[in-house]
Design an enzyme around this catalytic site. Structure first.
Site, mmCIF file in Angstrom:
data_model
loop_
_atom_site.group_PDB
_atom_site.id
_atom_site.type_symbol
_atom_site.label_atom_id
_atom_site.label_comp_id
_atom_site.label_asym_id
_atom_site.label_seq_id
_atom_site.Cartn_x
_atom_site.Cartn_y
_atom_site.Cartn_z
ATOM 1 N N CYS A 4 -0.391 -8.512 4.486
ATOM 2 C CA CYS A 4 1.044 -8.381 4.216
ATOM 3 C C CYS A 4 1.626 -9.752 3.850
ATOM 4 O O CYS A 4 1.551 -10.701 4.631
ATOM 5 C CB CYS A 4 1.748 -7.812 5.446
ATOM 6 S SG CYS A 4 3.545 -7.828 5.315
ATOM 7 N N ASP A 30 15.064 -15.741 -1.428
ATOM 8 C CA ASP A 30 14.293 -14.846 -2.296
ATOM 9 C C ASP A 30 13.840 -15.649 -3.515
ATOM 10 O O ASP A 30 14.640 -16.350 -4.133
ATOM 11 C CB ASP A 30 15.175 -13.671 -2.730
ATOM 12 C CG ASP A 30 14.389 -12.602 -3.473
ATOM 13 O OD1 ASP A 30 14.458 -11.438 -3.052
ATOM 14 O OD2 ASP A 30 13.740 -12.920 -4.491
ATOM 15 N N HIS A 46 5.536 -7.360 12.393
ATOM 16 C CA HIS A 46 5.437 -6.420 11.281
ATOM 17 C C HIS A 46 5.991 -5.033 11.616
ATOM 18 O O HIS A 46 5.637 -4.431 12.624
ATOM 19 C CB HIS A 46 3.986 -6.270 10.810
ATOM 20 C CG HIS A 46 3.869 -5.365 9.616
ATOM 21 N ND1 HIS A 46 4.007 -5.827 8.329
ATOM 22 C CD2 HIS A 46 3.696 -4.031 9.525
ATOM 23 C CE1 HIS A 46 3.899 -4.810 7.489
ATOM 24 N NE2 HIS A 46 3.718 -3.702 8.190
ATOM 25 N N GLY A 92 12.949 2.366 -3.576
ATOM 26 C CA GLY A 92 12.886 1.090 -4.271
ATOM 27 C C GLY A 92 12.206 -0.024 -3.504
ATOM 28 O O GLY A 92 12.231 -1.175 -3.930
ATOM 29 N N HIS A 97 7.215 -4.550 4.304
ATOM 30 C CA HIS A 97 7.490 -5.258 5.555
ATOM 31 C C HIS A 97 9.017 -5.328 5.596
ATOM 32 O O HIS A 97 9.637 -5.862 4.663
ATOM 33 C CB HIS A 97 6.853 -6.661 5.516
ATOM 34 C CG HIS A 97 7.120 -7.505 6.719
ATOM 35 N ND1 HIS A 97 6.110 -8.057 7.489
ATOM 36 C CD2 HIS A 97 8.289 -7.931 7.272
ATOM 37 C CE1 HIS A 97 6.642 -8.784 8.459
ATOM 38 N NE2 HIS A 97 7.961 -8.718 8.348
ATOM 39 N N HIS A 99 12.737 -5.824 5.457
ATOM 40 C CA HIS A 99 13.593 -6.961 5.095
ATOM 41 C C HIS A 99 14.894 -6.454 4.503
ATOM 42 O O HIS A 99 14.977 -5.332 4.002
ATOM 43 C CB HIS A 99 12.878 -7.898 4.122
ATOM 44 C CG HIS A 99 12.521 -7.269 2.810
ATOM 45 N ND1 HIS A 99 11.470 -6.385 2.670
ATOM 46 C CD2 HIS A 99 13.074 -7.393 1.579
ATOM 47 C CE1 HIS A 99 11.385 -6.004 1.411
ATOM 48 N NE2 HIS A 99 12.352 -6.591 0.731
ATOM 49 N N HIS A 101 18.094 -7.705 1.909
ATOM 50 C CA HIS A 101 18.587 -8.662 0.919
ATOM 51 C C HIS A 101 20.058 -8.940 1.186
ATOM 52 O O HIS A 101 20.850 -8.008 1.324
ATOM 53 C CB HIS A 101 18.487 -8.085 -0.500
ATOM 54 C CG HIS A 101 17.101 -7.902 -0.999
ATOM 55 N ND1 HIS A 101 16.520 -8.768 -1.896
ATOM 56 C CD2 HIS A 101 16.169 -6.959 -0.728
ATOM 57 C CE1 HIS A 101 15.295 -8.361 -2.162
ATOM 58 N NE2 HIS A 101 15.051 -7.261 -1.465
HETATM 59 ZN ZN ZN Z 1 4.112 -7.668 7.477
#
Ligand code: ZN
Length: 136
Positions: A4, A30, A46, A92, A97, A99, A101
């Site tokens: 990952c 990013d 994770h 999308g 993992h 996250h 934005h």
């Molecule tokens: Zn991960």
């Protein structure tokens, strides 16, 4: 997870430009920078998506997201801020993992989101809500 990319970023095996870190999350720039100041907030342990977060992780992401959003407002003075979070390929998600934005926004910045409203009748809303309440 060993394969990952975000686990590797958390572990420092892949370089990142970090802005914040606490017990549960790490936030970093990013690489794509849709607009200047575009930050990702990822969980350290994770979890593929929102469905896999425990309560402590979910709370930490919320706290960190709000804290970093306030910093982005001060640092970049955006007209707006979008928060994007995708779960699963149809939504999308491209990095599996968890996250979020944080994306500073400006009028005419070219970022678009299609929002195909269906406007169902009230009884449909009640039906949908009943399905959710039954499993909460
Ligand atoms: Zn991960």
């Amino acid at each position: 997870m060993t394969d990952c990319v975000f686990c590797k970023i958390v572990a420092g095996q892949i370089p990142s430009t970090r802005v914040y870190e606490d017990e549960h999350v790490v936030a970093f720039m990013d690489l794509g920078q849709v607009n200047p100041g575009h930050v990702l907030v990822a969980v350290k342990k994770h979890a593929a998506n929102l469905f896999e977060l425990d309560d402590a992780q979910a709370a930490a992401v919320g706290r960190a997201g709000a804290k970093i959003a306030r910093a982005l407002k001060k640092a970049f003075g955006p007209e707006g801020l979008s928060v994007y979070q995708a779960n699963g390929k149809p939504a999308g998600q491209t990095v599996f993992h968890y996250h979020v934005h944080l994306l500073p926004r400006h009028e005419g910045d070219g970022m678009e989101l299609t929002w195909p409203v269906k406007n169902p009748p009230r009884d449909k809303l009640e039906e949908y809500a009943g399905k959710i309440r039954a499993v909460l």
